[in-house]
Design an enzyme around this catalytic site. Sequence first.
Site, PDB file in Angstrom:
ATOM      1  N   GLY A 225      34.049 119.930  27.722  1.00 31.00           N
ATOM      2  CA  GLY A 225      34.022 119.201  26.468  1.00 31.00           C
ATOM      3  C   GLY A 225      34.220 120.124  25.281  1.00 31.00           C
ATOM      4  N   CYS A 226      34.533 119.547  24.129  1.00 32.54           N
ATOM      5  CA  CYS A 226      34.888 120.363  22.961  1.00 32.54           C
ATOM      6  C   CYS A 226      33.665 121.082  22.380  1.00 32.54           C
ATOM      7  CB  CYS A 226      35.595 119.520  21.911  1.00 32.54           C
ATOM      8  SG  CYS A 226      34.740 118.010  21.443  1.00 32.54           S
TER       9      CYS A 226
END
Lengths: 322, 322, 322, 322
Positions: D131-132
């Site tokens: 995920g970012c």
Amino acid sequence: MIKVGIIGGAGYTAGELLRILLNHPQAEVTFVQSSSNAGNLISDVHVDLLGETDIEFTEELPFSKVDVIFLCMGHGKSKEFMETNQLPDSLKVIDLSHDFRLKRKGNDFVYGLPELNREEIKVAKNIANPGCFATGIQLALLPLAAEGLLKNGVHIQAITGSTGAGQKPTETSHFSWRNNNLSAYKIMEHQHEGEILQSLKQLQPSFANDFNFVPIRGNHTRGIFVAAYTRFDGSEEEAKKIYQDFYNEHPFVFVSHENPGMKQVVNTNKGVIYLEKHNNKLVIISLTDNLIKGASGQAVQNMNLMFGLDERTGLNLKPVAF
Amino acid sequence: MIKVGIIGGAGYTAGELLRILLNHPQAEVTFVQSSSNAGNLISDVHVDLLGETDIEFTEELPFSKVDVIFLCMGHGKSKEFMETNQLPDSLKVIDLSHDFRLKRKGNDFVYGLPELNREEIKVAKNIANPGCFATGIQLALLPLAAEGLLKNGVHIQAITGSTGAGQKPTETSHFSWRNNNLSAYKIMEHQHEGEILQSLKQLQPSFANDFNFVPIRGNHTRGIFVAAYTRFDGSEEEAKKIYQDFYNEHPFVFVSHENPGMKQVVNTNKGVIYLEKHNNKLVIISLTDNLIKGASGQAVQNMNLMFGLDERTGLNLKPVAF
Amino acid sequence: MIKVGIIGGAGYTAGELLRILLNHPQAEVTFVQSSSNAGNLISDVHVDLLGETDIEFTEELPFSKVDVIFLCMGHGKSKEFMETNQLPDSLKVIDLSHDFRLKRKGNDFVYGLPELNREEIKVAKNIANPGCFATGIQLALLPLAAEGLLKNGVHIQAITGSTGAGQKPTETSHFSWRNNNLSAYKIMEHQHEGEILQSLKQLQPSFANDFNFVPIRGNHTRGIFVAAYTRFDGSEEEAKKIYQDFYNEHPFVFVSHENPGMKQVVNTNKGVIYLEKHNNKLVIISLTDNLIKGASGQAVQNMNLMFGLDERTGLNLKPVAF
Amino acid sequence: MIKVGIIGGAGYTAGELLRILLNHPQAEVTFVQSSSNAGNLISDVHVDLLGETDIEFTEELPFSKVDVIFLCMGHGKSKEFMETNQLPDSLKVIDLSHDFRLKRKGNDFVYGLPELNREEIKVAKNIANPGCFATGIQLALLPLAAEGLLKNGVHIQAITGSTGAGQKPTETSHFSWRNNNLSAYKIMEHQHEGEILQSLKQLQPSFANDFNFVPIRGNHTRGIFVAAYTRFDGSEEEAKKIYQDFYNEHPFVFVSHENPGMKQVVNTNKGVIYLEKHNNKLVIISLTDNLIKGASGQAVQNMNLMFGLDERTGLNLKPVAF
């Protein structure tokens, strides 16, 4: 009518003061001093005031004609001003710099956070108006300190708008650089820590806790966003009650039951507080407009208190909302 | 490998040149001159180049070591540079200032708009790289001029980003002022009019029409938005055919069949054109990135042409899109 | 006290009305209707009103309890509302949609641009409040039309903020798309052209000129920026006198002697006009806030006129400035 | 050439993948599946790709024609996809959702953070792309965990851009709301905590520390800004050495000696780390682009590793810089 003089009238905080005072029903701007702009129309510098006023900046300092002066010069300049000018005994002073915020021998300025010192402000001759980050962070923490509940480390994430850095163009206020950007500065050593800790200790003298604050430059013009957290052993409901009770008698600070966005306080003198409890931490969101509740609006709030007016006089400002 | 020198390496256009040339498969940056930054790492000024290069700025001008130099100094400085420096005969020059854009006696610079002068560029020794507004506006009008169809007044609305004004901080590039703001400047007298009219007359010698251009400062960093209109007697389909035919052999300019947003060309060397006919007017939308197609990308496109490379070499840039 | 009802209270224009009316010294918000939000606190929808009001949205329409209603529903809905509801004879109506702006048989709404129709507004029962682009463009052109000086083509570049498109999320109001972006829409066929032309002909019946308007979506939330130009044979000074004379008796419109930025009118009911003459063209910059002078502020200005108050009552709003 | 299929091709991460892969010298986009857009040109949805590709979206899933597929559907959909499709044994899968990030019985996806798991990635069949927020936060903390130095509470302030929330318009992605705004969400309970803690424990199995993360919605489109701090007993120089040593062999992560701005990594696959020691705390700034290093760029980096290419292939992206 309260007669007002403004010293250092060309900067951002003086502009905001003028925007507020020109519509204040009980105040009258008598003179606006600016050495760099003497002779110019105020509305040529604060251009949004076109049509609102024909006053010109002056180099004069006719202290005897006014009841109160606001010092809007840069940090360090207020001290110099107070030393070099003989002010009438009856003249009240509200200083927007950090020069008199810290208590020390010979400093008779009252720290002008009404939610902390309202009674002292009412009878003060001189006021040291709080800093913008300092206001937002104190509104987040004072209710806990008042209950002696700051027990462990305090962690602060706080983001400021570009107007907090003043109007002088710099590399980090350049639109090409700042637009869509974020950056930290004065990491763990922001100059507002002193006044914050002073206030926390005023309410909770035992406070000597780990205090952590990484200031962040945001990609917006106005507004201070604070997310603070600290250990809290009670429930979320108990926390809300503590905050609501504390701010119940303060007309500008509200506890929101919904998770708020910073912009809802922009162009107002409000503080909005929001609380969530997670594990053993209480998270406190605190929102203010750095130029109003964090500077000029709070200065007018202090003036109102000093002159026996309702705190809100002239401060029912239309939010910009968008 | 084409060996490249950059003169005036600390500004925005030099930064963009470096971002492009460091990944260019057939070019090599040999030196980057900057008097103000000599000895500093390039990546300390153009900080996004951290990890991309270890080159330092230099004060030296080792002309004999390079095949081409790019002049990225302020307007007026290029003329001075050409007068005071003795350049090797074999050295090609690409000037990003406006100093050599207008034809006049003794000026042997070719105006470097490939969509207008590709064949001349291929054999040129010196190139005057077009201005940013000039590029966007010419891409909107050249196909009509090529057909001799600019018959009446030409009306231009064009909006530029803050990077068009360079990196020196000014009042109108201050984030607090510019964010959410719009303003006109150099109304009907922008300095790019000269080169635009020169090009239109090159294609349509009779052109002496009413030309109207109100430049607007936009609230964005990159991008030129142009909406132009002029009388056009054909149909929308005829107009589209004229533009498609004109740009068919030019690899960076595209006619969109959907109404486009400016951001779709940002961080690319593209021009996007969109056409609608209303009443007797043809409306032409033209979108470019002021720093790339309007400056440094076009300069590399010119370099590619001058050295016999495919125009697109090193210019397949990832759009930022958002 | 004027008793006010708002129909369609959850949208942007209703929110702005509430922000203004809650501080209006002579008006009182009696009910706020919203079918989608009935029973909810107003401050849960217009969250910046936290602490300002405890009113809830209602489904009721207690017409007999109010002196005036503001219609803030979508376009088309006001006509339907007027057809399906039997309003008391004494109830005044101010409609913010475009449903009644164009004169036609049976339409007894007065077009509510005070700078055009102040006397009619004072005695009107029903008002059709102007559109936002329409307001900004008319303020730019009315003084010329009043003198019969619109002789040739009229050219308009106008840029609007995102709030002009309402609060329903769409592709072109998505932050990821709109931030740093610009785009044209409804090219040469914006729905406000009708009311603009109607007003120009009201002042200059001969007006049948070439009228050109390319609306542009800007990368900001509030504000309409208009740059208009047309042929003008007099001098710049003559133009300025015409505009100053025209706006002399109108308290919200000012002719600036400095080239202004749009943001200086944001969060105010002002219009700011700036003029430059170039060759045979007069260029007119006109700045307004689309939600205030272009919508809810003007609606309150109309209410003030209809009820015999000073036009400015409740409209001395603090500019946001930044 | 690596033959690539993309599943769920209309969203933001698929768009970024296409922007990268179309210029990747060793990859070829064979098909792009989208049920909602089947038959439409890719460049009609990802409009900045006008002129870059003529591919259309398809509903087909010709697995046998490709070497690797990227899953770009919403969270939850990848699990469903893997269950309902019979994939060829030789087909590699890179999943950009969170469906396979957490280790559990039967999950054979390797967590695709090259700075943590490069060797495993090289031989993996299936990759769960991080995920970012998780990427930005792990880059800040992994070097300490690798040394077993996460001894006390970990405090994270992290701010994300609007593209992190995807392209579906929502209230909090509305330009009118989000512009100039800040807000917290998923306070202390962001869904990326699981993968972050999993990675920290992988390197420092004893890690069971107080972990505090208040995610903030920023007023920008691209970029993750992380400021983390934790107790650290060594000197700033020792910390810098730990980080430099850790990232020495990782070509996309750089330790900056200057305090950086987030925008310097935007439109690149880089991570930039900056360190300051204050009292007993180490403050770590970590900057990434959420759509590139935090999503599609990292996915391509993983593909490069899985197919034996240099990690950087196709990822020398021009920074947008402004």
